[in-house]
Enzyme design. Structure first.
Site, PDB file in Angstrom:
ATOM      1  N   HIS A  72       0.524  -1.340  -0.023  1.00 42.02           N
ATOM      2  CA  HIS A  72      -0.117  -0.074  -0.299  1.00 42.02           C
ATOM      3  C   HIS A  72       1.000   1.180  -0.340  1.00 42.02           C
ATOM      4  CE1 HIS A  72      -2.299   3.223   1.638  1.00 42.02           C
ATOM      5  NE2 HIS A  72      -2.365   2.588   2.517  1.00 42.02           N
ATOM      6  N   TYR A 201      -9.885   7.356   1.734  1.00 43.13           N
ATOM      7  CA  TYR A 201     -10.418   8.372   2.021  1.00 43.13           C
ATOM      8  C   TYR A 201     -11.335   9.117   1.718  1.00 43.13           C
ATOM      9  CZ  TYR A 201      -6.727   6.176   6.061  1.00 43.13           C
ATOM     10  OH  TYR A 201      -6.145   5.467   6.113  1.00 43.13           O
ATOM     11  N   PRO A 293      -8.697   5.438  14.758  1.00 42.29           N
ATOM     12  CA  PRO A 293      -8.720   4.156  13.925  1.00 42.29           C
ATOM     13  C   PRO A 293      -8.087   5.604  12.453  1.00 42.29           C
ATOM     14  CG  PRO A 293     -10.815   4.388  13.899  1.00 42.29           C
ATOM     15  CD  PRO A 293     -10.385   5.268  15.135  1.00 42.29           C
ATOM     16  N   LYS A 297      -3.107   3.475  13.680  1.00 40.91           N
ATOM     17  CA  LYS A 297      -2.003   4.025  14.108  1.00 40.91           C
ATOM     18  C   LYS A 297      -1.784   3.197  15.823  1.00 40.91           C
ATOM     19  CE  LYS A 297       0.392   7.070  11.403  1.00 40.91           C
ATOM     20  NZ  LYS A 297       1.075   5.268  10.516  1.00 40.91           N
ATOM     21  N   TYR A 385       2.650   9.109   7.505  1.00 42.12           N
ATOM     22  CA  TYR A 385       1.430   8.443   7.838  1.00 42.12           C
ATOM     23  C   TYR A 385       2.055   6.898   7.613  1.00 42.12           C
ATOM     24  CZ  TYR A 385      -2.696   5.315   5.512  1.00 42.12           C
ATOM     25  OH  TYR A 385      -3.379   5.186   5.046  1.00 42.12           O
TER      26      TYR A 385
HETATM   27  C1  PHB Z   1      -8.505  -0.981   8.357  1.00 44.83           C
HETATM   28  O1  PHB Z   1      -8.558  -1.642   7.274  1.00 44.83           O
HETATM   29  O2  PHB Z   1      -9.887  -1.343   8.504  1.00 44.83           O
HETATM   30  C2  PHB Z   1      -7.955   0.553   8.016  1.00 44.83           C
HETATM   31  C3  PHB Z   1      -7.684   1.020   7.036  1.00 44.83           C
HETATM   32  C4  PHB Z   1      -7.264   2.341   7.319  1.00 44.83           C
HETATM   33  C5  PHB Z   1      -7.126   3.520   8.844  1.00 44.83           C
HETATM   34  C6  PHB Z   1      -7.856   2.871   9.244  1.00 44.83           C
HETATM   35  C7  PHB Z   1      -8.500   1.671   9.208  1.00 44.83           C
HETATM   36  O3  PHB Z   1      -6.834   4.599   8.176  1.00 44.83           O
END
Ligand code: PHB
Ligand code: APR
Length: 390
Positions: A72, A201, A293, A297, A385
């Protein structure tokens, strides 16, 4: 019974610590309140920083992650309906992430401990920590068969999450707690459908949304929801229509919908307890700090705490020096606060707050505009990040 280190909690922090200490010849026992199946049924985030990936590989639990994890290397933020900002972390800071679910990591850690003949003690009830400010602390608990047990040790590691017993065993006057609760939660689903190829996002007037992945046939999606909403308020049809409505049309049309196989909601909070040590008790992971979340992190911080703590304990039992143990809390907290600040910032940037005024909204949009046009801002985003240096 006597051991060198008692570890409370068999989540990722406790089991990784047990593996690292055991492989360095340090005798330890892990006590977990729940059953193994219960721990493995909890669905958590799944984005690993490059430093986390390295630590897991060095601990000998990288094989399945490298085979099944999904590299990723872009942070994608959709906003203002159809804008899409894509920050390439390799271009910006020369590092990439790995999408690999926490459940899979937990399975890998349990398998590694089983292979070594050192599994955690599951269903250990009534864990109590004693003599923390002495050289000979001890832990009592009720075993799965109802027996009362006592383990004497040199050090206790509290890896028992936010609701655990370890942090609460530190007298209230000896700790300072910093906390923030956000006025919304995330409603998340798992669905056996192919995920988008990217992690996406979305900032939208109806609220935040996130498209993530677990495996080529397992997707993870979230939408921001009011704290008062229950899972029952979100039948699948409603979830999918809210999610699709919050994504740019070019991405929404690529989403494959299907029945959810898991659905849960969680409030968002930031929390830090200081110090991370009291006498011979050391806290690590969610026992000491929680992040919302956004940015994923939580697990990464648990892994970096354990990295520092395992090294300090190895030094203590090797050369006898306690210098690294003395430095553990301040060293870990520097990274913790870095991630706490970043998670708070990303949460503030991407969510719709109930009391957001038109001014707040324009300021938020301006921040996204700036991020879209400034390579310097994108580098700052990418640097945090992928994870601040260890
Ligand atoms: C997830 O895959 O659960 C996940 C991915 C990115 C985030 C938060 C949760 O920022
Ligand atoms: N006695 C024994 N075990 C306990 C007790 C107790 N009194 N209280 C809690 N536990 C156990 C929990 O059942 C859980 O399995 O401690 C474990 C803590 O695990 P996590 O909550 O997963 O915390 P941690 O290992 O620090 O991992 C942090 O998990 O919460 C996510 O986002 C977070 O990804 C991050 C990671």
């Amino acid at each position: 019974m006597r051991t060198q280190v008692v570890i409370v909690g068999a989540g990722p922090a406790g089991t990784l610590l047990s593996l690292l200490l055991g492989d360095a010849g340090i005798d330890n026992v892990v006590l977990e309140r729940q059953s193994r199946d219960y721990v493995l049924s909890r669905v958590r985030a799944g984005v690993l920083e490059s430093g986390t990936v390295e630590i897991l590989r060095r601990a000998g639990v990288g094989e399945r992650m490298d085979r099944e994890g999904h590299v990723h290397d872009t942070v994608n933020i959709a906003w203002r309906g159809s804008e899409l900002l894509s920050v390439d972390t390799v271009d910006r800071v020369g590092k990439r992430m790995m999408a690999y679910g926490q459940t899979a990591i937990q399975e890998d850690l349990y398998a590694a401990l089983d292979d070594r003949g050192r599994p955690p003690v599951f269903e250990a009830a009534d864990v109590e920590l004693n003599g923390l400010t002495t050289d000979r602390p001890w832990v009592t608990y009720t075993g799965p068969d109802g027996s009362t047990e006592r383990i004497d040790c040199d050090h206790i590691c509290g890896c028992d999450g936010f609701h655990g017993v370890a942090r609460q065993s530190i007298p209230a006057e000896e700790r300072t707690e910093y906390g923030k609760e956000y006025p919304f939660g995330w409603l998340g689903i798992l669905s056996e459908t192919p995920p988008l190829p990217i992690l996406l996002y979305a900032n939208h007037t109806d609220g935040f949304a996130l498209c993530s992945m677990r495996t080529p046939m397992l997707s993870r999606y979230y939408v921001q929801c009011p704290l008062t909403d229950a899972v029952e308020d979100w039948p699948d049809d409603r979830f999918w229509s809210e999610l699709l409505g919050r994504l740019p049309p070019s991405q929404a049309e690529r989403i494959v919908t299907g029945p959810s196989i898991e659905k849960s909601n969680a409030p968002l909070r930031s929390f830090v307890a200081e110090p991370m040590r009291y006498g011979n008790l050391f806290l690590a992971g969610d026992a000491a700090h929680i992040v919302p979340p956004t940015g994923a992190k939580g697990l990464n911080l648990a892994v970096s705490d354990v990295h520092y703590l395992s090294q300090a304990l190895i030094e203590r039992f090797g050369s006898g020096s306690t210098t690294a143990l003395d430095d553990y809390g301040p060293l870990a907290l520097r990274r913790v606060w870095g991630a706490v600040r970043f998670s708070w910032w990303l949460t503030s940037l991407l969510h719709r707050f109930p009391d957001q005024t038109p001014f707040d909204q324009r300021a938020q949009e301006q921040e996204l505009t700036y991020l879209s046009s400034s390579p310097a801002a994108q580098t700052a985003l990418a640097e945090q990040y992928v994870g601040l240096p260890l």
